[in-house]
Scaffold this active site. Structure first.
Site, PDB file in Angstrom:
ATOM      1  N   GLY A 146     -38.900 -66.909  74.818  1.00 26.68           N
ATOM      2  CA  GLY A 146     -39.104 -66.413  73.466  1.00 26.68           C
ATOM      3  C   GLY A 146     -37.821 -65.845  72.921  1.00 26.68           C
ATOM      4  O   GLY A 146     -36.814 -65.741  73.629  1.00 26.68           O
ATOM      5  N   GLY A 197     -35.438 -59.777  68.415  1.00 30.11           N
ATOM      6  CA  GLY A 197     -34.397 -59.258  67.545  1.00 30.11           C
ATOM      7  C   GLY A 197     -33.044 -59.163  68.229  1.00 30.11           C
ATOM      8  O   GLY A 197     -32.003 -59.189  67.573  1.00 30.11           O
ATOM      9  N   LYS A 230     -32.690 -61.697  79.640  1.00 32.70           N
ATOM     10  CA  LYS A 230     -32.513 -61.513  78.202  1.00 32.70           C
ATOM     11  C   LYS A 230     -31.031 -61.661  77.901  1.00 32.70           C
ATOM     12  O   LYS A 230     -30.207 -60.939  78.457  1.00 32.70           O
ATOM     13  CB  LYS A 230     -33.004 -60.111  77.817  1.00 32.70           C
ATOM     14  CG  LYS A 230     -33.075 -59.894  76.337  1.00 32.70           C
ATOM     15  CD  LYS A 230     -33.934 -58.680  76.028  1.00 32.70           C
ATOM     16  CE  LYS A 230     -34.491 -58.784  74.644  1.00 32.70           C
ATOM     17  NZ  LYS A 230     -35.630 -57.908  74.431  1.00 32.70           N
ATOM     18  N   ASP A 256     -38.950 -48.719  70.839  1.00 35.77           N
ATOM     19  CA  ASP A 256     -39.387 -50.012  70.291  1.00 35.77           C
ATOM     20  C   ASP A 256     -40.744 -50.434  70.846  1.00 35.77           C
ATOM     21  O   ASP A 256     -40.914 -51.541  71.347  1.00 35.77           O
ATOM     22  CB  ASP A 256     -38.322 -51.077  70.576  1.00 35.77           C
ATOM     23  CG  ASP A 256     -38.463 -52.282  69.648  1.00 35.77           C
ATOM     24  OD1 ASP A 256     -39.237 -52.204  68.671  1.00 35.77           O
ATOM     25  OD2 ASP A 256     -37.799 -53.305  69.906  1.00 35.77           O
TER      26      ASP A 256
HETATM   27  N1  ATP Z   1     -40.175 -59.845  81.595  1.00 31.61           N
HETATM   28  C1  ATP Z   1     -40.720 -60.836  80.885  1.00 31.61           C
HETATM   29  N2  ATP Z   1     -41.579 -61.685  81.491  1.00 31.61           N
HETATM   30  C2  ATP Z   1     -42.137 -62.697  80.772  1.00 31.61           C
HETATM   31  N3  ATP Z   1     -41.907 -62.939  79.492  1.00 31.61           N
HETATM   32  C3  ATP Z   1     -41.051 -62.129  78.844  1.00 31.61           C
HETATM   33  C4  ATP Z   1     -40.406 -61.048  79.503  1.00 31.61           C
HETATM   34  N4  ATP Z   1     -39.619 -60.400  78.607  1.00 31.61           N
HETATM   35  C5  ATP Z   1     -39.776 -61.070  77.454  1.00 31.61           C
HETATM   36  N5  ATP Z   1     -40.621 -62.096  77.568  1.00 31.61           N
HETATM   37  C6  ATP Z   1     -41.024 -63.053  76.528  1.00 31.61           C
HETATM   38  O1  ATP Z   1     -39.922 -63.290  75.689  1.00 31.61           O
HETATM   39  C7  ATP Z   1     -40.265 -63.071  74.332  1.00 31.61           C
HETATM   40  C8  ATP Z   1     -39.085 -62.518  73.591  1.00 31.61           C
HETATM   41  O2  ATP Z   1     -38.813 -61.224  74.032  1.00 31.61           O
HETATM   42  P1  ATP Z   1     -37.847 -60.270  73.236  1.00 31.61           P
HETATM   43  O3  ATP Z   1     -37.935 -58.923  73.887  1.00 31.61           O
HETATM   44  O4  ATP Z   1     -36.510 -60.899  73.137  1.00 31.61           O
HETATM   45  O5  ATP Z   1     -38.434 -60.276  71.792  1.00 31.61           O
HETATM   46  P2  ATP Z   1     -39.481 -59.337  71.149  1.00 31.61           P
HETATM   47  O6  ATP Z   1     -40.095 -58.470  72.182  1.00 31.61           O
HETATM   48  O7  ATP Z   1     -40.396 -60.179  70.355  1.00 31.61           O
HETATM   49  O8  ATP Z   1     -38.611 -58.446  70.158  1.00 31.61           O
HETATM   50  P3  ATP Z   1     -37.584 -57.289  70.512  1.00 31.61           P
HETATM   51  O9  ATP Z   1     -36.277 -57.959  70.453  1.00 31.61           O
HETATM   52  O10 ATP Z   1     -37.779 -56.272  69.464  1.00 31.61           O
HETATM   53  O11 ATP Z   1     -37.923 -56.794  71.862  1.00 31.61           O
HETATM   54  C9  ATP Z   1     -41.424 -62.101  74.397  1.00 31.61           C
HETATM   55  O12 ATP Z   1     -42.265 -62.295  73.290  1.00 31.61           O
HETATM   56  C10 ATP Z   1     -42.113 -62.485  75.687  1.00 31.61           C
HETATM   57  O13 ATP Z   1     -43.107 -63.468  75.436  1.00 31.61           O
HETATM   58 MG    MG Z   2     -39.087 -57.396  73.576  1.00 39.15          MG
END
Ligand code: ATP
Ligand code: MG
Ligand code: NAG
Ligand code: NAG
Length: 642
Positions: A327, A330, A349, A446
């Site tokens: 995914g 931000g 990430k 957040d």
């Molecule tokens: N540890 C994890 N295990 C499995 N999936 C994850 C994990 N961390 C993130 N994801 C997936 O990746 C996607 C993107 O995460 P990300 O944290 O970059 O974006 P967000 O949570 O939508 O926004 P923000 O940047 O504000 O955190 C999430 O919606 C989730 O589905």
């Molecule tokens: Mg996130």
């Protein structure tokens, strides 16, 4: 030093298949002449299949084939001519069967120059003038198919031993003596058959033996004809012509040493290959270094164990391919990966981060956060830095983020009430741990549905804590740019830019409403206008229809007490006055049922909010977040209606 050759004249096609010569130089064997490097002249050619073709049947031609290098017939200058033996397989193919023609000869001569010799009866070796001339030093064995009376030929099918002359020293009709009984058998020289010829010289007796036999008969023990002649007087020591090294045949005892030839070719090739491969390896190493280059600062040394190598992350995520993308948020993209060696599933990430400012503080925090262990937190395993990039490595959560379960269309992915309530309690527990149970206060900054992840047992786990801080390191509130997510930002955070546990509680309140209602913080009403979830819930509560706000996908299957509790607690957490919001400790007690929720009515909440806003001089010009403001407007409008 002498040259040895075969020669012929024509009307016949003469073919040689095989030659063996044994002399003091050792043994020369040609099984076919393709590789033989024979010196040819006149009409002589070596055909593709290795036959030596001395002439082609046209009249008055001659052709010679010379062994390319002079052969030694004496061991030392002035010594005896050594014994030797020659074995030749030949065939004469008659172009005109009715005509007899000339023939061929095996000869030993001191020269390869027979340009003034004549064909036909002189065998291409002599002429009228030189015939019988002792200075020629020619030894020959003739195979003659024409009777030249003036040269004392005995018939038109004979074999002769000749010294410097076309007139034979000894001659016999062509044929052989059978070993069994010694019967003489006639042999047609131009009978188109394969025939063997042996010429032998014995050093001790100075006897020359010539023997003939068909190709399929072994060598007869009785020679066809013999002559005694001391070749020492004939094969004199002439100055040898210079060796033509380039023409030497490739035979082990005559040619240049094979290893040196090999080295001559292999050494430069090997050197070139070596240089090329070293160059290639260097380029690969440099490219690899660039590919996996990282940024490391001195202050990072103490964080060693939490530092991942970019190479490992690169391989874990299959080179950050889209196939592995979980995914995008931000801050950057999140990839699924499996760490090499340990086989641990991780979520990586990948964030772009240009400035180094605040990086040290952030990494320090990341590492200290990495020490947090709680079953409602997503474990942060470590980090990695490259130029302009930062990587955070988390435990992989197999059931993804909560927002996907709430807002997706698939029915089976929708959480039931019990699961939702458990996740809410779990997140409250995790947040309480961050706020109060650890050695220092950690503010999440957040909280929202997409940062709540579900592990294998559907436990809610908070992810991404502390991350907002990386982008929020300014000291001047005027320049601080707000990080967090619309709708989750407490009003005082918008004014002061200062995050506190109470701003987390505000966001948690929004999270409770979203999970209970299955809505995002902004929703469309029946008329298609955008309205705020808080207003919508308050409005329904006012009308006594609070349960109507619950997610319709639950299909009425929920615990009514828990549902009321969650919705009211959510609104309480969303209180505009920070001090009126409960602390996480209290939130836990309400959710656990250890303490009743304070008695509140929607009008009371609305009036409080309106009063608070007046008291704080909160107007549109101060707060820059229109949707929050408009939500307050609605609340005050409601109270005014009363
Ligand atoms: N540890 C994890 N295990 C499995 N999936 C994850 C994990 N961390 C993130 N994801 C997936 O990746 C996607 C993107 O995460 P990300 O944290 O970059 O974006 P967000 O949570 O939508 O926004 P923000 O940047 O504000 O955190 C999430 O919606 C989730 O589905
Ligand atoms: Mg996130
Ligand atoms: C034989 O060779 C000679 C010269 O080498 C050539 O003139 C002639 O045409 C050839 N004959 C045949 C039948 O090939
Ligand atoms: C061959 O011999 C002839 C005369 O005997 C001579 O004119 C000629 O130059 C010689 N050719 C070579 C290549 O030595």
């Amino acid at each position: 030093m002498l040259a040895m050759a075969m020669k012929l004249t024509s009307f016949l096609q003469f073919l040689l298949f095989l030659t063996t010569l044994v002399s003091c130089d050792g043994q020369v064997l040609f099984s076919g002449f393709t590789q033989s490097s024979l010196d040819l002249d006149g009409s002589a050619i070596v055909s593709n299949n290795g036959l030596l073709d001395l002439s082609n049947g046209t009249a008055i031609l001659n052709g010679h084939a010379f062994y390319p290098t002079p052969l030694h017939f004496r061991k030392s200058p002035g010594g005896n001519v050594q014994s030797f033996s020659v074995n030749i397989v030949f065939s004469m193919i008659n172009a005109y069967p009715d005509l007899s023609a000339d023939g061929m000869a095996f000869f030993i001569a001191p020269t390869k120059n027979f340009s003034d010799a004549r064909a036909a009866k002189y065998f291409g070796l002599l002429n009228e003038k030189s015939n019988g001339e002792p200075s020629k030093h020619i030894f020959m064995v003739e195979l003659d198919t024409y009777k030249n009376a003036e040269l004392q030929d005995i018939n038109d099918n004979h074999v002769g031993i000749n010294i410097n002359s076309a007139i034979s020293l000894q001659s016999q009709p062509s044929g052989y003596y059978e070993d069994d009984g010694g019967v003489f058998k006639n042999l047609m020289l131009n009978g188109n058959k394969g025939t063997q010829l042996w010429v032998e010289y014995d050093e001790g007796t100075t006897q020359i033996d010539v023997t003939l036999a068909p190709i399929n008969v072994g060598k007869p023990s009785k020679p066809l004809l013999s002559a005694t002649y001391d070749l020492c007087t004939l094969l004199s020591n002439s100055t040898p012509p210079p060796l033509e090294v380039s023409k030497l045949p490739k035979l082990p005892f005559l040619g240049p040493k094979p290893q040196s030839k090999l080295l001559e070719i292999i050494l430069p090739i090997a050197t070139a290959i070596l240089i090329l491969s070293i160059g290639t390896v260097l380029i690969l190493v440099v490219r690899r270094k660039m590919k996996y280059a990282e940024v490391r600062d001195d202050w990072e040394r103490e964080f060693g164990p939490h530092r991942f190598s970019y190479k490992d992350l690169y391989h874990a995520t299959g080179g950050f391919k889209n196939k592995h993308l979980l995914g995008e948020g931000g801050f950057g993209k999140v990839y699924k990966g499996v760490l090499p060696l340990s086989n641990v599933e991780v979520a990586v990430k990948r964030m772009s981060h240009e400035s180094r400012q605040g990086m040290k503080e952030f990494v320090t925090e990341v590492v200290s956060i990495g020490r947090l262990r709680h079953r409602n937190l997503v474990q942060l395993l470590g980090y990695c830095r490259r130029k302009g990039e930062l990587f955070l490595v988390y435990n992989y959560m197999p059931n993804g983020s909560l927002d996907k379960c709430l807002h997706c269309e698939e029915h089976n992915a929708i959480l039931n009430w019990a699961q939702r309530f458990r996740v809410m309690k779990g997140i409250a527990t995790g947040l309480l741990y961050l706020h109060e149970k650890w050695e220092k206060i950690v503010i999440h900054r957040d909280i929202k549905a997409s940062n709540v992840l579900l592990d294998g047992e559907m436990n809610g786990r908070l992810g991404d804590f502390g991350l907002a801080r990386l982008y929020d390191h300014g000291t001047d509130p005027q320049t601080t740019h707000m990080v967090g997510t619309k709708g989750y930002l407490a009003p005082e955070l918008l004014r002061t830019g200062k995050a506190s546990p109470q701003t987390d509680v505000f966001a948690f309140g929004m999270f409770l409403l979203e999970v209970a209602c299955g809505q995002t913080h902004v929703k469309k009403n029946a008329e298609g206008d955008e309205i705020f979830l808080v207003d919508w819930v308050l409005e329904h509560w006012n009308k006594g229809l609070l349960t109507r706000t619950l997610d319709c996908r639950l299909q009425g299957d929920y615990n009514i007490d828990e549902a009321y509790l969650v919705l009211k607690l959510g609104l309480l957490c969303l209180h505009p006055i920070p001090s009126s919001r409960p602390r996480m400790r209290e939130v836990m007690q309400y959710l656990d049922g250890d303490m009743p929720l304070p008695e509140l009515r929607p009008t009371q909440l609305s009036l409080n909010m309106a009063a608070m806003m007046k008291k704080n001089g909160l107007t549109t010009s101060v707060v820059s977040y229109p949707q929050i403001l408009s939500s307050f407007d609605t609340i005050s409008g409601l109270s005014g209606g009363r």
